[in-house]
Design an enzyme around this catalytic site. Structure first.
Site, PDB file in Angstrom:
ATOM      1  N   CYS A   1       0.698  -0.917  -0.465  1.00  0.00           N
ATOM      2  CA  CYS A   1       0.606   0.637  -0.167  1.00  0.00           C
ATOM      3  C   CYS A   1       0.774   2.102  -0.141  1.00  0.00           C
ATOM      4  O   CYS A   1       2.192   1.338   0.803  1.00  0.00           O
ATOM      5  CB  CYS A   1      -0.683  -0.410   1.167  1.00  0.00           C
ATOM      6  SG  CYS A   1      -0.452   0.802   2.539  1.00  0.00           S
TER       7      CYS A   1
ATOM      8  N   ASP B   1       0.751  15.857   5.270  1.00  0.00           N
ATOM      9  CA  ASP B   1       0.383  15.498   3.843  1.00  0.00           C
ATOM     10  C   ASP B   1      -0.141  16.076   3.112  1.00  0.00           C
ATOM     11  O   ASP B   1       1.180  17.012   3.054  1.00  0.00           O
ATOM     12  CB  ASP B   1      -1.340  15.303   4.249  1.00  0.00           C
ATOM     13  CG  ASP B   1      -2.340  15.064   4.258  1.00  0.00           C
ATOM     14  OD1 ASP B   1      -3.432  13.971   4.509  1.00  0.00           O
ATOM     15  OD2 ASP B   1      -2.815  15.695   2.909  1.00  0.00           O
TER      16      ASP B   1
ATOM     17  N   ASN C   1      -9.598   8.724  10.903  1.00  0.00           N
ATOM     18  CA  ASN C   1     -10.772   7.975   9.753  1.00  0.00           C
ATOM     19  C   ASN C   1     -10.885   5.828  10.081  1.00  0.00           C
ATOM     20  O   ASN C   1      -9.449   5.707   9.747  1.00  0.00           O
ATOM     21  CB  ASN C   1     -10.841   8.016   8.708  1.00  0.00           C
ATOM     22  CG  ASN C   1     -11.378   9.916   8.245  1.00  0.00           C
ATOM     23  OD1 ASN C   1     -12.137  10.639   9.273  1.00  0.00           O
ATOM     24  ND2 ASN C   1     -10.758  10.484   7.895  1.00  0.00           N
TER      25      ASN C   1
ATOM     26  N   GLY D   1     -13.948   8.624   5.403  1.00  0.00           N
ATOM     27  CA  GLY D   1     -13.624   9.380   4.916  1.00  0.00           C
ATOM     28  C   GLY D   1     -12.274   8.546   4.481  1.00  0.00           C
ATOM     29  O   GLY D   1     -11.625   9.020   4.172  1.00  0.00           O
TER      30      GLY D   1
ATOM     31  N   THR E   1      -9.620   7.138   3.162  1.00  0.00           N
ATOM     32  CA  THR E   1      -9.093   6.151   1.947  1.00  0.00           C
ATOM     33  C   THR E   1      -7.885   5.784   1.500  1.00  0.00           C
ATOM     34  O   THR E   1      -7.984   5.089   0.661  1.00  0.00           O
ATOM     35  CB  THR E   1      -9.220   8.119   1.103  1.00  0.00           C
ATOM     36  OG1 THR E   1      -8.306   8.929   1.788  1.00  0.00           O
ATOM     37  CG2 THR E   1     -10.353   8.291   0.837  1.00  0.00           C
TER      38      THR E   1
ATOM     39  N   HIS F   1      -3.930   1.410   5.899  1.00  0.00           N
ATOM     40  CA  HIS F   1      -3.168   1.594   6.139  1.00  0.00           C
ATOM     41  C   HIS F   1      -3.417   2.429   7.660  1.00  0.00           C
ATOM     42  O   HIS F   1      -3.542   3.886   7.454  1.00  0.00           O
ATOM     43  CB  HIS F   1      -2.027   2.153   5.666  1.00  0.00           C
ATOM     44  CG  HIS F   1      -1.003   2.161   6.750  1.00  0.00           C
ATOM     45  ND1 HIS F   1       0.679   1.213   6.159  1.00  0.00           N
ATOM     46  CD2 HIS F   1      -0.345   2.300   7.757  1.00  0.00           C
ATOM     47  CE1 HIS F   1       1.304   0.895   6.613  1.00  0.00           C
ATOM     48  NE2 HIS F   1       0.959   1.770   7.786  1.00  0.00           N
TER      49      HIS F   1
ATOM     50  N   HIS G   1      -3.888   5.639  10.001  1.00  0.00           N
ATOM     51  CA  HIS G   1      -3.351   7.314  10.435  1.00  0.00           C
ATOM     52  C   HIS G   1      -4.068   7.737  10.937  1.00  0.00           C
ATOM     53  O   HIS G   1      -4.828   8.000  11.089  1.00  0.00           O
ATOM     54  CB  HIS G   1      -2.567   7.040   9.045  1.00  0.00           C
ATOM     55  CG  HIS G   1      -3.380   7.574   8.042  1.00  0.00           C
ATOM     56  ND1 HIS G   1      -4.533   6.562   7.369  1.00  0.00           N
ATOM     57  CD2 HIS G   1      -4.894   8.679   7.607  1.00  0.00           C
ATOM     58  CE1 HIS G   1      -5.483   6.538   6.459  1.00  0.00           C
ATOM     59  NE2 HIS G   1      -5.979   8.191   6.711  1.00  0.00           N
TER      60      HIS G   1
HETATM   61  P1  5GP Z   1      -8.181   9.434   4.549  1.00  0.00           P
HETATM   62  O1  5GP Z   1      -9.091   9.983   4.285  1.00  0.00           O
HETATM   63  O2  5GP Z   1      -7.135   7.874   4.487  1.00  0.00           O
HETATM   64  O3  5GP Z   1      -8.285   9.710   6.490  1.00  0.00           O
HETATM   65  O4  5GP Z   1      -5.990  10.183   4.817  1.00  0.00           O
HETATM   66  C1  5GP Z   1      -5.562  10.009   3.922  1.00  0.00           C
HETATM   67  C2  5GP Z   1      -4.684  11.297   3.124  1.00  0.00           C
HETATM   68  O5  5GP Z   1      -3.766  10.798   2.728  1.00  0.00           O
HETATM   69  C3  5GP Z   1      -5.391  12.293   2.825  1.00  0.00           C
HETATM   70  O6  5GP Z   1      -5.358  13.303   3.329  1.00  0.00           O
HETATM   71  C4  5GP Z   1      -4.598  12.756   1.628  1.00  0.00           C
HETATM   72  O7  5GP Z   1      -4.317  13.801   1.518  1.00  0.00           O
HETATM   73  C5  5GP Z   1      -2.969  12.064   2.705  1.00  0.00           C
HETATM   74  N1  5GP Z   1      -2.712  10.939   1.743  1.00  0.00           N
HETATM   75  C6  5GP Z   1      -2.950  10.513  -0.079  1.00  0.00           C
HETATM   76  N2  5GP Z   1      -1.505   9.674  -0.474  1.00  0.00           N
HETATM   77  C7  5GP Z   1      -0.359  10.267   0.088  1.00  0.00           C
HETATM   78  C8  5GP Z   1       0.782  10.736  -0.258  1.00  0.00           C
HETATM   79  O8  5GP Z   1       1.418  10.049  -1.469  1.00  0.00           O
HETATM   80  N3  5GP Z   1       1.725  10.761   0.301  1.00  0.00           N
HETATM   81  C9  5GP Z   1       1.355  12.273   1.542  1.00  0.00           C
HETATM   82  N4  5GP Z   1       2.594  12.789   2.112  1.00  0.00           N
HETATM   83  N5  5GP Z   1      -0.001  11.836   1.805  1.00  0.00           N
HETATM   84  C10 5GP Z   1      -0.699  11.291   0.736  1.00  0.00           C
HETATM   85 ZN    ZN Z   2      -0.007  -0.402   4.630  1.00  0.00          ZN
END
Ligand code: 5GP
Ligand code: ZN
Length: 107
Positions: free
Chosen positions: A2, A28, A80, A86, A88, A91, A93
């Site tokens: 991932c 982010d 999330n 939300g 996305t 993994h 975080h």
């Molecule tokens: P979620 O929506 O899953 O809670 O948050 C995922 C977060 O990961 C989003 O705020 C998105 O901007 C960030 N994100 C997704 N892909 C990458 C990446 O390749 N590098 C970094 N630094 N952040 C990422």
């Molecule tokens: Zn992972």
């Protein structure tokens, strides 16, 4: 593998602001606030539902180190869990958001 595993393994570039044996924290890519850092475990776990209490405790310790390093004491901490919340990237975080008045949590 991932995308956050790739970041943890440093196969994909990110601006790393903190690292220890269990966790890594990086900016982010699409910041929602002046400070927007993601704290992740190096081990792949989908979300809080899949994580052990010990791992969550390690991550919370890391969060405290990260905010100390960032020089902030006021912030919002979000994880999330599941698509409808939300999430996305599946993994685990924790978003650390700060640097402005964040207002209410939800619309
Ligand atoms: P979620 O929506 O899953 O809670 O948050 C995922 C977060 O990961 C989003 O705020 C998105 O901007 C960030 N994100 C997704 N892909 C990458 C990446 O390749 N590098 C970094 N630094 N952040 C990422
Ligand atoms: Zn992972």
């Amino acid at each position: 593998m991932c995308i956050f595993c790739e970041i943890a393994n440093k196969n994909i570039d990110s601006k790393i602001v903190y690292e220890d044996d269990f966790c890594i924290a990086f900016n982010d890519v699409a910041p929602a606030a002046p400070t927007h850092v993601l704290v992740i475990p190096k081990q792949h776990v989908a979300n809080v539902n899949e994580a052990s209490s010990e791992l969550l405790s390690r991550i919370m310790q890391a969060v405290k180190e990260v905010v100390k390093a960032l020089g902030i004491s006021e912030y919002r901490l979000i994880s999330n869990c599941g698509e409808s919340s939300g999430q996305t990237v599946f993994h685990l975080h924790f978003h650390i958001l700060g640097g402005k008045n964040l207002g209410k949590l939800c619309d």
